[in-house]
Each structure stands twice: as C-alpha cells, then as structure tokens.
Write a protein that holds these residues in place. Structure first.
Motif, short mmCIF file in Angstrom:
data_model
loop_
_atom_site.label_atom_id
_atom_site.label_comp_id
_atom_site.label_asym_id
_atom_site.label_seq_id
_atom_site.Cartn_x
_atom_site.Cartn_y
_atom_site.Cartn_z
N ILE A 102 2.84 1.97 -1.79
CA ILE A 102 4.12 2.02 -3.00
C ILE A 102 3.63 3.32 -3.37
O ILE A 102 2.07 3.61 -3.36
N ARG A 103 3.93 4.56 -4.03
CA ARG A 103 3.31 5.23 -4.43
C ARG A 103 3.07 5.85 -6.14
O ARG A 103 4.03 5.08 -6.92
N LEU A 104 1.40 5.72 -6.92
CA LEU A 104 1.33 6.23 -7.82
C LEU A 104 2.02 7.20 -8.56
O LEU A 104 2.12 8.17 -8.33
N SER B 109 1.11 -0.80 -0.11
CA SER B 109 0.25 -0.01 -0.41
C SER B 109 1.07 0.99 0.20
O SER B 109 0.68 1.87 -0.06
N PRO C 31 2.55 12.33 -6.79
CA PRO C 31 2.66 11.16 -6.27
C PRO C 31 1.82 9.88 -5.00
O PRO C 31 1.97 11.11 -4.18
N VAL C 32 1.08 9.90 -5.19
CA VAL C 32 -0.35 9.55 -4.11
C VAL C 32 0.09 8.06 -3.95
O VAL C 32 0.18 6.91 -5.27
N SER C 33 0.08 7.64 -2.82
CA SER C 33 0.09 5.97 -2.87
C SER C 33 -1.62 4.69 -2.76
O SER C 33 -2.47 5.61 -3.06
N LEU C 34 -0.74 3.31 -2.77
CA LEU C 34 -1.75 2.73 -3.21
C LEU C 34 -3.01 2.86 -2.64
O LEU C 34 -3.79 2.97 -3.13
#
Lengths: 86, 492, 938
Positions: B406-408, B404, C546-549
C-alpha cells in the motif's frame, strides 16, 4: 531532517540527539516559593521564534549542548556545550 | 391557533424530534421519551413565531415535558438538510443557501472567540443555543477548521485513565452520538470500535487500569486477549514470534472515527444560524486590557470592544497568552499524520499501539490514516519529516505485515500544545475576561463538543462547570496535576 | 445501465516501427487482463499493450463508475490504475509489462464491462458534491448501513493479510547536487554541475532519460542522443531511472524512491544534498467540458507518447483542440501516423470544444462553431501545469503568471534550491539546455564546487488561459468531481481553495492535484469572480509521488539485547520476557517451585540488565548527595547503601544500591529499565551545575554479567568458589561490597543486598565469563539444591518483602513520600534534586500512600490495576502489584491508597474486573515475610 552543529562532532542529523527542552535557570532551592518552583518546572516560553534549548548527543559524543534554534524555520543560530557560559 | 407557545421539558437522551415548519403555522412535535410509549405532542404557536426549531438529542431535566427553543436573533433561517431536500434540489436545480454568512466585523461583541476550529465553534454554538448569547464573534486568521481541527486523524473515544478525564471525554462522545441530528449536518460518526494494543506487562497493566476506571465511570471498555483481537482485526499479526508480541488490548466499542470537516462545518453553520458571526481571515494582533481585565481585541480587520476573549487557538495558544502576559506550561510540538491510497476495506476498528507508537484506521473510501508520536522537539513547523513516515511504515508493517504494497499518498502535520500532565487547560486566568480552552495536545478533537458546552457555561455564567474544574490553569502552581500520560494514545 | 460493448472495429492498434520507440519487438511477452490473454513487447506499459490490442476502457470512476480510458499516458493518469497480482493500485500507463503478469481492473463489479455500480450515473444529479453531509442525518442507524455500502464502492485494489513481504532496501547518499528530473534541462543541469566538480545524482521518473524529447520529432531525438552521449562521457553523475525525488525536507534532506531495482523490490535512497535542482518539466492540463472523461479523449502529450514511444495508434479519426505549438505538432504527427484528422480547432482563435459524446467511447465532438464531428479520438492541448511540489516543500511560493496561464518559480528561489526548465519558463530545447547547464553550475557552486556561471534569461511565454469550456465537465477524474460541483461549493460558501477542496474532495485523489489543481482553481475563480492569483492555492505536501509502506520501512532493524547467560536460559526452555530491548528469563516452568528453592536452599538469577555505573573521583559523595534523596558522605569503603532518585518535581525516578569500592571509587546500580536514563541524568548534572565536581562516569551495564545468588545456602555455595574475600558474616555483613574472584575469574564485585529477602549476594562478573561463572555455581552447588530462578519468582519474593518497583508501585505523579520512602528522604540536606517539592509534600497529609493489602478471601488474587473503592463507590486507589505467595500461602498486594484509608487495619473494597467486590485489610508493614529482615542479615 534538521542537523545540529555539535561543537565536538560537527554537523550531525538530529536523530542522533535527544531534545531536553527549554533551558531555564534553576531557582534557589532555599528561597523558592511553590509558585516560583513550579513555574520553573512547568511553564514554558514556547516562542514562535528563537528558543534556547538543550540537546543531548545521545548517539555521538554524549555531551549536553545548549542550542539556539528558530522554532519555525529550524535554523540553528548557535550550539555550545552546556557547561560553558554563553 | 392564536395561543401562545407552551413550554415543555422532556425526559433525557434519545428523543426523536422532527419539526416541519413549512407545513403550516403549527409546529408538530413527535416525542418518544426513552422507555415510554410513543406520544405526539402538539405545540400550537402564533403565526409570527412560525420559525421555530427543535433540536434533538439533548439531555433534559424533567419527565413528560418538551422544550421548544426559540431563536431570538435576526439571522436567516438555516435551510434544513434532509434526503427530501436533496431530492428536491436535484430535481429543481435550486441553489443551496450559504453554510455561513459573510458579514462585516462589528465594533463590539459580548464575547470574542479566537480560533474557528471545533473548540471555538462549539463554544460559540453552545453560547447561542444553551444561553441565548448570540452577539459573539469567532475570529480566525485562516479558514474555518483550517488549523488542528482540519488536520487531526478524527478519532473519537473516551477510554482515558483518570476519572475526571473519562467523565469529560464520555460527555463528548455522548454529544457526538447525537450531533448529526443536533446540527442537521451528517458528521459521519462511525463507532467502529477502538483497540489499544499492549506489548508488555507494564502496558497491559495500564490497559487494565484504564478499563477498570472506564467501567466504574460507566464507559464501555474491557481488556481482551490475542484471540479476540485477531477476530476483530484479522490483518494483525498476533503470533508470539514477532519482536513485540501482542499480549492483549484495551477494547473500547464506542470509540470510532468521524469526518472532522463535517463537524467543523456543522457547528459553524448551526452557530451562524443562531446569530453568531464567523470571521475568516481575521487575525488577532493584540488584546487590550485595562489593569487586569480585558477590554477589547485589535485585529487585522479593525478593533473590537469586548469583555471576554476565549483562547481556542490550538497550536498557537502561547502566542495569544503572551498578548496578555499569561504564562502557561504549554509547549508546542508538531504531530504528523499520513494517508495512503485507497484499498478495499479490510480494517474496521481503530488500532493503536502505544509501544510501537502508531495508530491506524481505514476511511470509508478505503484510505488508511496513520498517526504516531509527536515530533521529539518543540516546533511550529507543519512541514513534516521523512523519518516520521519511515518509522510509521516500519511500525505499521510490524503490526500488519501483509500490507507493504500500500502506498503513502500524503503527509501533513498539526501543532499540539503539550502540557506536563497530558490534560487540557480550561477556565479562567489571572486576567479577568481572558479564558483558556487550550493545552489540547493530541486529544483535542474528540473533546470539542464537551469543551464547547462547558466553556459556554463559563462564559455565560462566570462559573466553572464541575466537569472541567480539575483542568484549571492554577493546578500547576498548586501541584494538582491530572495525570493522563498513560492514556494519551501515542502522543508522548 | 447498459454494458459497455466491445467495439467491432478497435479504434487503437499497433503502428510500424518508430525512431524513438522504447519497445523491443524481438521480445514478446504474455500477460492477462481480466482473465483474457494479451501480447506485449518488452518496454510496453500495461496500457500501451492493451491499446495496441484494441482495448480502450481500463477502469471505472470512483463515484459514478463511468468507463475511463487513457488520459495522460503517464504515471499520474487517473484512469489507468489496475491490480497486478497481489499489488494494488498499479499505474498501468507507467508500469512496464512483465511476462506472466495477471492484471485486473479495480473498483468494478461484476466486471469492467458490465459494472452494476454505474447505476450511480442515473442518480448523479442527486449525488452532487457533499451530498452525504445533507442526508443520512436521521434515522441514525441508516448511516452505518450506508457506510457499509460506501465501503463496497470504495476505489482501490486489494491487499491480503498474508501477502508476502518484498525485499525493500534503504540507502544513504551524500552528494553535492541532486537533480530531480531527467529532461533536457535536468540532464544539462547534471552536466553543468559535474563539470564544476560536483558529485551529482540525477533522478528520472520514467524508465529512460529525456523527458519530452523522447516523444518529440527527429530534432528532439537528435538532441537527446547528444545529451545521452555527453552524459555517458561525464564523470561524477549517478543516474537513477524509474525513480522519483519524492520529498524535500529540512536541510535538503531528499527522499528518492527507486521503483525498480535489480535484486530488490524497491529502494528508498535518503540523500543529504548540498543543493537541489528541480527540473520536473511541465504536466499537460486536461480541458473541462461535457464528456471530457470519455475513453478516446486524451491529452496531446498522451497521443505523442503513445505514437512515438510505444508505436500505438490512439484512434482512427481525430479532432485536435490546440492552443500551442505542441498541440499543432501532434496534429501533424497523427496525420503522419495514418490517423484521419477530421478537424483542428485553434483555441488561440477562440475555437473550442463544447461537448464530447459517445457511449462507453467517444463517437462525436461538438465544436463551438456548432459543428458535430464524428471522431473516436479527441486530443486537447490547452495548457501546462508546473509541478512545483519539491519547491513548495522547500518553502517556495510559486506565483501565478496570468499571461502564461500557469504557476512559475524563479531559477534561484531559495538558498540551496534551484529550478530550471519548464518550471521557470519556455524556450527551445537548446535554450532549456543552456539554462539547465548554467543552473547546474550555480548549484554546484552553492554546494562548494566550482565558480558558478552566468544565468541566462528564461521566462514563460504567453499562453491562453483555458480551463473550462462553456459546458461542465470533470475537474478531478479520480474523485469524480465536476466543475458544477465546484460552482455549487462556492455558492454554498465553501469558497476558498482549501474549503472548496475539502468539500468537493477535488485534488484529494491519487494524483494529489497534479492534473487537477489549476483547473480547479480556474473554475473556482470563475465561480467566485476572483482571479487565480487572488485565490491562492492549496498546500503541496510530500510525497510528490506515492511511496509504498515497504519502501519507507526498509528492512527491519530492531536490536535485541541478551545477557551472556542466554544460552543457558534457552537450553533450559525459559519462557522469554520482553523487557524493552532485553529478552530475559521469566521462569523455567514453575515459578512457585523457584520461590521455594530460594527460600529453602539457594537459587541463581541472571540480572545482567541491571544498570551499573562506575563513578570515580573525590567528589562522588557530593554527586550522590545531590542526586539521591538520602545522605552519602559517611558511606565507608566497603559499604553499600540503598538510594532513591527523584526528578525536580519530587516524583520517584529510579532506585538502586550504590557501594563504595575504594577511596574514590563507587559502583552505582539502577533499575534495568532505567539504566540509560540514569546514566544520562548523572551526565547531565555533571556537565551543567555539577561541572566543577571531580567525578568520571563509566557505564558498566554490559561490561558485567550480574548474578544474584540468593537463599540460606548462598554463603555456603559461594565459599566453594570465591577467593580473596572473607565471607564470614562479621567480615562481610549485610549492605557491604567486596571485590574478589569467583570460580577463578578475577576482579568480580560482590555485594550483599537483599531484594528477595533471603541471605543473598549479587555478583558482577566480567561479561565474557558470565556463562562460565553461572555454570560453575550450578556445578558447585548441586548438592545444595541450587537451581535457576527467573523474573517472575523474583517478583513474587520482592512482593513478599514489600519492596516497591519504580514505575509499577509508583507512577508519573508519585512523589517520594507517597512511595513509603519517608525514612529515606533527608530533608535537612541543603539541596538535592526534588527537595523543594518533598518539603512541601512533608507539610501536607493528603497525598496517596503505598500500602500492603491482604485480601480477606485467601483464594482471590486480585488482578493488578483493580480499583479500590470508598464508601460512596468513588475510586480511592488501585492494586499496583499482586501475587499469590507460595511462601505465605495467601494473596499479597501492594496498592496506592487515599491517605485517609491508609491506616493499618482499615478494610478497603477491591473492585475486581469481573465485577465482584472483595474486602482486604491494610497490613501493618509493607513486608509480609520477615518484616524484621532477620534472614537478610544472617
């Protein structure tokens, strides 16, 4: 997320709806040839521009709508209940 | 030294050929046919024919003879890439030559291919290489590989459902396996294994169906259970406590990932070297016909006369078909994808879940690449949506709960031309000279090499190859759909 | 490769108190970095605390593993990414230290100081852009081996398989105006909008509002104080800090990522805004020259932040390269903070830096005038980049302003989307505030609040165009792409921005071009002889940051549907079967025994998920005639008929029974997986072509619990509990429906149908009484041997009777005649859905058939989906259903089979997954058990 102007419920998020695809007139069953019938079943105009298509307000009033939408900008020109003539 | 070049044909697949044209006027060819002892074959050539090239990995016909292909056009010789040349350039700082030429548009061609993505470029390459047809223009309103070919998640596999589909994609996989050597460009094909997870009985049954058809066609696939899945992908939650427990998976070892840009550039460079012209920034505005046959193309850079136009415009196929009044079942839906920041390698296989509508792989750089279903309504917009990333993240975390944090990093979209049976549309149309290589939905990149080879044969000979006969446009009017919906990953 | 030595005298350290500092010296914190302990103050970032302690190297670069230090001191600093505990890729120049943090460097081995992979630097000239495309072509096995090496070198932190999941939340917000950016212009925009009566959401990336005012001089701090006060007094403004508006989607649907929230790990706020104001400010650009990535080389804004926010002295002896007033101010700031400013180079007078040199840290700077200045700090102020992402996402194309040397946008570039501050132009802080306030009012008006305001002029001031010096340096720090690589790409023909980007990978790293894009374009322009304007640019995509999953996923919401009888199933230990959203009982331990019970005595199965639709209206027969393939007009009250629905292409879509309860009342059942789809199908017809029909539909799927009572003793059992219905076979025949009460529960529907092939009744009980009636039946029938049976037993029994399951024995291409339904399809009807295709199908012979197969070897139960092979080894069909029949004591199968082999008696070859082929015979009838249906009609 695009919004659909449901004539019954007002402007609602598109994820309340299901798209039912291009609206195409149903050929006369008695006289349609296989080519005509299958063009009705399968062929699509698929325009990059305004398309007349069906949407179903699945998580709302459960009405089937006919919507005019621009397939590039997602701007919606009109939305009416499916049973009503345009 | 003055003898004419001899012509040979060689045994099928997995030859190792190396040519060193710069050594002398002689071209030494080392051949090692599969299953036979090593043999050296010398091909003496005339000095003026010194610029010979031998391509690797081609399936050929007879035993014990090698084919030496001879380039006929006046295009410049492609500079050969290799570790040795890398060292040389590093030491001398000699500049590398251009990957493809920039040439003005000519008034006439033997064929115009619309779309400089993998399908268009592979078709052009095979036209030149297999059939010696080089007066070909590939035109694209954008840059090489700028359409779907540059936006896909670069998964290559052949674990489809129908025998026709499996045979076709398998041909493509075989061509991919030999492609780096064929094009002299490292396309980085990594056959890391491909898993399609089944979360219910019906899905598991479909996996068995696919595995069985695959095996009968000669493709390596099998159905495996949760323990073996866990061994292959330790980060997957294979417990029975999840909302959608994993019952099994279709395991396809030859499947994997590839560097899509490299494939596009490799084909473009090789086609260009054979004399094909690539024209970027040239938009097709109209197709002129006389009666029911193609006469030429009107572009933003001028008019071209040509008897053959090949539609390789994935995502915009209908727009080109409209120019000649050809009606197709294609409807365009965006297919979104996303990539994360890099993390240390933990995922070697490609993992797909049909029920959870998501697939994931990890690049060599450590980034996770994700895909999911097409957008649920027709659109030509590649803007992307937030709900795509939300659903994607939610489903990925259901499969791999530990990741969870890890960043997009980035999301994008391509445009998929969907067909009613999830199979492509290839071949002739009612307009003579207007050929289709469209309807590629969510499965077009893996099909590029085999499509190019087959479409080139069609263009050159006028006959539709057996391999693609089932994918004709007429099948819809004749009720002969080729049902691949169960195997087209998560496209629907 | 030499290790990077720890400097004897640290270049950086802590200063005395600064007026705008964000650290709280009264609250010290402890953390570790690579195992060594450090102190920080609350408010310190990881990097500011390390700099204060004299550290200057925080990471190693991706390809060449060069030591890197702070560059921008912001979230997007490419050199400050570290691992914190179990969290990878933490932005060390933004993340505030928490007590006890365990911080470590990423992408290094064995350590940050002694990184072995720095050997890459020696072979750097061979590892030019795209080198991997040119090699590893043969022999083929070397590429996979190199990929394993590449993976070891991959940058990025570590995640574990079982890392705990944080608490991530989602929130919806509906506001009139979202303001993205809390600098002076953004705060003013929020105030202007709120004054007009708008509900405003103000989003700021940093932990505090203020933008560049925070690290400016006394005037800036004073103005910031005033703005903060006004904000506190204003009504209708919600402020989110340490949050970023990271995506703008269709219709001003905006994603705001809160990176820290009390009580949760992170939160995703999804906002539907009337208007969006983008006030993202400006990002300072690095300058490209040899050695520009050495620790000690940083941006002027980095120096200003470090000094003024964190009281960190960034070096001892500095060279300043300045092209603007902000750079000049930083030179003065450094001098006042005790840094020796050894040289100031004025880029406006063509003075520039040629090279920075040092080993592991800057030690000297070579200027364009030929001087070599010893320094441990080089500060550059060479230009600004407008972060226009959110606007690009809204379809706005920024234009490149040559005189200002940056991309700009207008204040009102698109309906509902506004911009203010540095994105639009340059002004004094007061000027930016005035513009922001007006834009806020105009945005509010666009959202329907207030009357708007007059927009003041705002345009960018002139600025020298500085991208690259006379030497080559890094263009993309995180991807290790140098300007030389860009030149090479262009020379090789990858000469458009997209091609050059993909080839060199410039701008494809974690900051996605924010610090790199314009330099990249500037260098590419230089290499191709075109202007930046002519080149165009690459596409900005969401997310901006960046945004976390976890934040994207939020909390899982996966509904599960249970029947009211579920407590019984759980108590009996039924094995659960996941059937889409329903959890159903697969079996209770021994499915074969359950089959025997039903065939010999009586059993109960919970079939509540079966779709049930109540159709009321005089035109219901017309509707049924249209949607089913068979005829319904003559269905009498009290009778039930089986029906199949096809889609317009003749493909079987659903099946079920429909019974006539009254004059104008019908109850339609569907498959459980088709319940929703059939309801929509019926509604669709009634709202379009059938809108003149007098029919009303009410879904009753979950209004009734449905129980199938099956077996020879079922009538006996029901007679003990049913009232109001004559159960005698003449009075209640097969395929009839009645209403009555069961176990005292009124208004139950009972019909006699027979999926299992035994005498059976299906009861539909008002759902609240489902469990009661179930238990009553079990009590009442204990002497009869009654017990439950599950889905598996039902599957076995229906297979013994040859009943098809839509979607299993048919697929997406199976038209009705190919499903053994010839007897049902009434082609003499004028119209029904699927008729045209079925007429044509009836005229063909060559479609696949549904057959029953009996394997010759009684011990082999072929797995479902086993393929059937013809003489030539070609595939002629497949097994769709397969079980061992405990009743008949041999395997039974249904299969799809090519027409020419589908005659009863034909022997076909089943190819098993284990590789063996076994023969099987095509049976006479689909039913293997009681093909005459005697038991059903008992």
């Amino acid at each position: 997320m695009i919004q659909i102007p449901c004539p019954y419920c007002g402007l609602r998020n598109a994820n309340e709806f299901a798209s039912t695809g291009e609206v195409k007139p149903r050929p006369d069953v008695a006289t349609a040839t296989p080519a005509v019938w299958r063009a009705y079943l399968y062929d699509h105009r698929n325009p990059e521009g305004l398309v007349t298509e069906g949407w179903y307000h699945r998580a709302g009033c459960r009405k089937f709508l006919v919507v005019e939408r621009h397939t590039q900008t997602n701007e919606i020109r009109s939305a009416r209940p499916a049973g009503v003539a345009s | 030294m003055a003898e004419p070049a001899a012509t040979f044909l060689a045994e099928a697949v997995h030859h190792q050929w190396t040519a060193f044209p710069e050594l002398s006027n002689l071209c030494y060819v080392h051949g090692r046919p599969a299953g036979s002892p090593a043999a050296t074959v010398t091909v003496p050539v005339r000095p003026e024919r010194a610029e010979l090239r031998v391509w690797e990995g081609i399936e050929m016909v007879k035993v014990g003879r090698a084919q030496v292909w001879r380039r006929t056009s006046g295009a410049a010789a492609p500079h050969r890439y290799s570790a040795a040349s890398l060292v040389r350039h590093g030491l001398t700082h000699e500049p590398w030559p251009r990957v493809w030429r920039q040439v003005p548009l000519r008034p006439a061609y033997d064929a115009v291919i619309v779309g400089a993505g993998i399908h268009g470029l592979a078709t052009a390459y095979h036209l030149a290489k297999d059939h010696g047809i080089t007066k070909v223009a590939v035109v694209d309103r954008g840059y090489v590989g700028g359409g779907n070919s540059g936006r896909n998640t670069a998964i290559v596999r052949s674990n489809y459902l129908t025998p026709e589909g499996v045979r076709f994609y398998d041909r493509s996989v075989k061509l991919y396996e030999a492609l780096s050597a064929e094009l002299n460009f490292n396309v980085m094909f990594e056959q890391r294994g491909h898993l399609t997870l089944a979360h219910n009985d019906s899905s598991l049954r479909t996996m068995v169906w696919r595995a069985e058809v695959n095996k009968l066609v000669g493709v390596d696939s099998s159905v495996i259970g949760p323990e073996e899945i866990k061994r292959l992908v330790p980060y997957l939650d294979t417990s029975t406590e999840t909302r959608y427990p994993i019952l099994g998976a279709l395991y396809h070892p030859p499947g994997g990932t590839i560097r899509h840009d490299a494939v596009n550039w490799g084909y473009a460079r090789a086609a260009d070297a054979l004399g094909v012209e690539i024209h970027q920034g040239v938009e097709v505005l109209a197709i002129s016909t006389t009666g029911d046959r193609v006469r030429g193309v009107v572009t933003s850079a001028g008019e071209i006369a040509t008897p053959i136009v090949v539609n390789c415009t994935a995502g915009h196929a209908s727009l080109l078909c409209d120019m000649v009044g050809v009606s197709t079942p294609v409807v365009t839906h965006p297919l979104q994808a996303a990539v994360t920041e890099p993390v240390k390698a933990f995922l070697s296989a490609v993992v797909v879940s049909g029920s959870l509508h998501v697939y994931v792989s990890q690049t060599d750089r450590g980034e996770l690449v994700f895909g999911a279903s097409t957008d649920p309504y027709a659109s030509y917009s590649t803007r992307g949506s937030l709900e795509f990333t939300e659903e994607l993240a939610s489903h990925v975390l259901a499969l791999m709960p530990g990741i969870s944090k890890i960043r997009l990093l980035r999301q994008w979209a391509g445009l998929c031309d969907m067909t009613p049976d999830f199979s492509p549309i290839m071949g002739i149309t009612p307009v003579e000279g207007f050929l289709l290589d469209v309807g590629w939905g969510t499965y077009g990149f893996k099909a590029g090499p085999a499509s190019g080879e087959a479409m080139a044969t069609l263009v050159a000979t006028g006959k539709t190859p057996e391999l693609i006969a089932a994918f004709d446009l007429a099948r819809f009017a004749e009720g002969r759909l080729v049902g691949e919906k169960g195997a087209a990953s998560v496209g629907h | 490769m030499r290790p990077v030595a720890r400097r004897a005298t640290p270049t950086s350290g802590r200063l005395g108190p600064r007026p705008g500092e964000v650290i709280d010296r009264a609250r010290p914190l402890r953390f570790t970095f690579d195992g060594r302990p450090y102190l920080a103050y609350e408010g310190d970032t990881i990097v500011s605390a390390l700099l204060a302690a004299g550290e200057s190297v925080f990471s190693r670069s991706f390809k060449y593993h060069r030591p890197r230090g702070v560059l921008s001191a912001t979230f997007f600093d490419p050199n400050c990414t570290v691992q914190v505990g179990e969290e990878p890729n933490v932005r060390g120049a933004h993340r505030r230290v928490r007590n006890g943090d365990v911080v470590s460097a990423q992408n290094v081995w064995p350590s940050l100081r002694y990184d072995v992979k720095a050997a890459n630097q020696a072979v750097g000239r061979f590892l030019s852009a795209g080198f991997y495309y040119k090699t590893f072509i043969k022999p083929e096995p070397l590429w996979p081996a190199y990929q394993q090496v590449l993976k070891r070198f991959a940058a990025g932190g570590v995640v574990g398989a079982d890392d705990p999941h944080g608490y991530y939340d989602h929130r919806y917000a509906h506001v009139d105006v979202v303001v993205a950016g809390g600098g002076p212009a953004g705060i003013a925009a929020a105030l202007g909008a709120a004054e007009a009566g708008a509900a405003v959401l103000l989003v700021e990336e940093e932990p505090h509002l203020g933008g560049h005012l925070r690290y400016g001089g006394p005037e800036a701090l004073r103005l910031l104080g005033e703005l903060r006060q006004e904000l506190a007094d204003a009504k209708g403004i919600e402020v989110l800090t340490d949050s970023v508006a990271t995506g703008r989607y269709d219709g001003n649907w905006i994603a705001v990522h809160q990176r820290s929230v009390p009580g949760a790990t992170e939160r995703l706020v999804k906002v539907r805004a009337g208007a969006l104001v983008v006030a993202a400010g400006l990002i300072e650009r690095p300058y490209v020259f040899a050695g520009n990535d050495l620790p000690g080389v940083m941006l002027s804004t980095a120096a200003a932040r470090l000094v003024n926010l964190y009281a960190v002295r960034p070096g001892t002896r500095a060279v300043v390269l300045s092209a603007n007033a902000e750079g000049d101010a930083v030179a003065a700031l450094l001098a006042a903070a005790g840094v020796e400013v050894a040289a100031t180079l004025d880029a406006r007078r063509a003075e520039t830096v040629v090279a920075a040199r040092g080993h592991g840290h800057l030690s000297s700077v070579e200027t364009s005038q030929g001087r070599v200045v010893e320094a441990d700090l080089l500060v550059t102020a060479t230009g600004w980049t407008a972060p226009t992402s959110l606007l690009n996402m809204a379809g706005v194309r920024p234009t490149y302003d040559e005189a200002a040397a940056r991309f700009v946008v207008g204040a009102e570039p698109s309906p509902g989307v506004f911009a203010t501050g540095g994105l639009v132009g340059d002004a004094s802080p007061e000027g930016l505030v005035a513009h922001g306030r007006a834009v806020g009012a105009r945005a509010a008006a666009a959202a329907g609040c207030g009357k708007g305001a007059v927009l003041p002029e705002l345009s960018p001031g002139p600025h020298p165009a500085l991208f690259r010096s006379t030497t080559h340096g890094f263009v993309d720090y995180s991807e290790d792409v140098s300007s030389k690589d860009v030149f090479q790409a262009a020379a090789e023909g990858y000469d458009s921005p997209e091609l050059a980007k993909r080839y060199t990978t410039a701008t494809m790293g974690p900051s996605q071009g924010k610090l790199e894009l314009v330099n990249f374009l500037g260098v590419l322009a230089e290499a191709t002889g075109r202007s930046i304007g002519e080149l165009g640019t690459t596409t900005w995509r969401p997310p901006y940051a960046p945004v976390s999953l976890g934040a994207l996923a939020g909390r899982p919401h996966e509904p599960v549907r249970y029947s009211p009888i579920q407590p019984y199933h759980e108590a009996m230990g039924a094995k659960p079967l996941v059937a889409a959203q329903w959890i159903r009982p697969d079996h209770y331990g021994d499915p074969d025994a359950e089959v025997r019970r039903v065939r010999e005595a009586v059993g109960l199965i919970d079939v509540t998920p079966l779709g049930k639709l109540l159709l009321v209206g005089k035109d219901t027969p017309a509707l049924l005639n249209q949607l089913y393939v068979n005829k319904w007009s003559a269905l009498r009250v009290g009778a039930v008929r089986y029906g199949v629905m096809c889609a317009e292409d003749g493909v079987v879509f659903d099946d079920g029974v429909c019974g006539r309860l009254g004059e104008d009342r019908y109850l339609m059942s569907t498959t459980s997986s088709g319940a929703g789809a059939v309801w929509e199908w019926v509604e669709r017809w009634l709202q379009t072509a059938g809108r003149h029909l007098d029919v009303y539909v009410t879904p009753l799927t979950t209004a009734y619990a449905s129980i199938n009572v099956a077996g020879p003793a079922s009538r006996t059992l029901l007679s003990r509990l049913v009232e109001g219905v004559d159960l005698a076979p003449e009075a209640f025949p097969y395929m009839a429906v009645r209403e009555g009460s069961v176990a005292g529960v009124e208004r139950c529907v009972l019909w006699r149908i027979g999926f299992t092939g035994e005498l059976s009744y299906e009861l539909h009980v008002p759902a609240g009484y489902g469990l009661f009636v179930w238990e009553s039946l079990l009590d009442a029938g204990s002497d009869l041997g009654v017990g439950p049976f599950g889905i598996e037993a039902q599957r076995i029994m229906r297979l013994e009777k040859g009943h098809l399951i839509v979607g299993q024995d048919t697929d997406g291409l199976t038209q009705a005649l190919g499903a053994g339904l010839d007897w049902l399809v009434k082609l003499d009807k004028a119209d029904f859905v699927g008729k045209p295709e079925l007429v044509w199908q009836a005229n063909r012979e060559d479609y696949d058939r549904l057959v029953a197969l009996v394997p010759t070897d009684e011990r082999t139960v072929p797995p479902e989906a086993s393929q059937l092979l013809g003489i030539d080894g070609d595939i002629v069909g497949r097994i769709t259903s397969s079980r061992h029949s405990p009743t008949l004591r041999h395997p039974i199968c249904l299969a799809r089979l090519a027409h020419h082999l589908a005659t009863p008696g034909t022997v076909v070859r089943i190819h098993l997954p284990d590789g063996r082929d076994v023969p099987a015979r095509v049976a006479e009838t689909l039913a293997a058990y009681d093909s005459e249906g005697v038991k059903l009609r008992a």
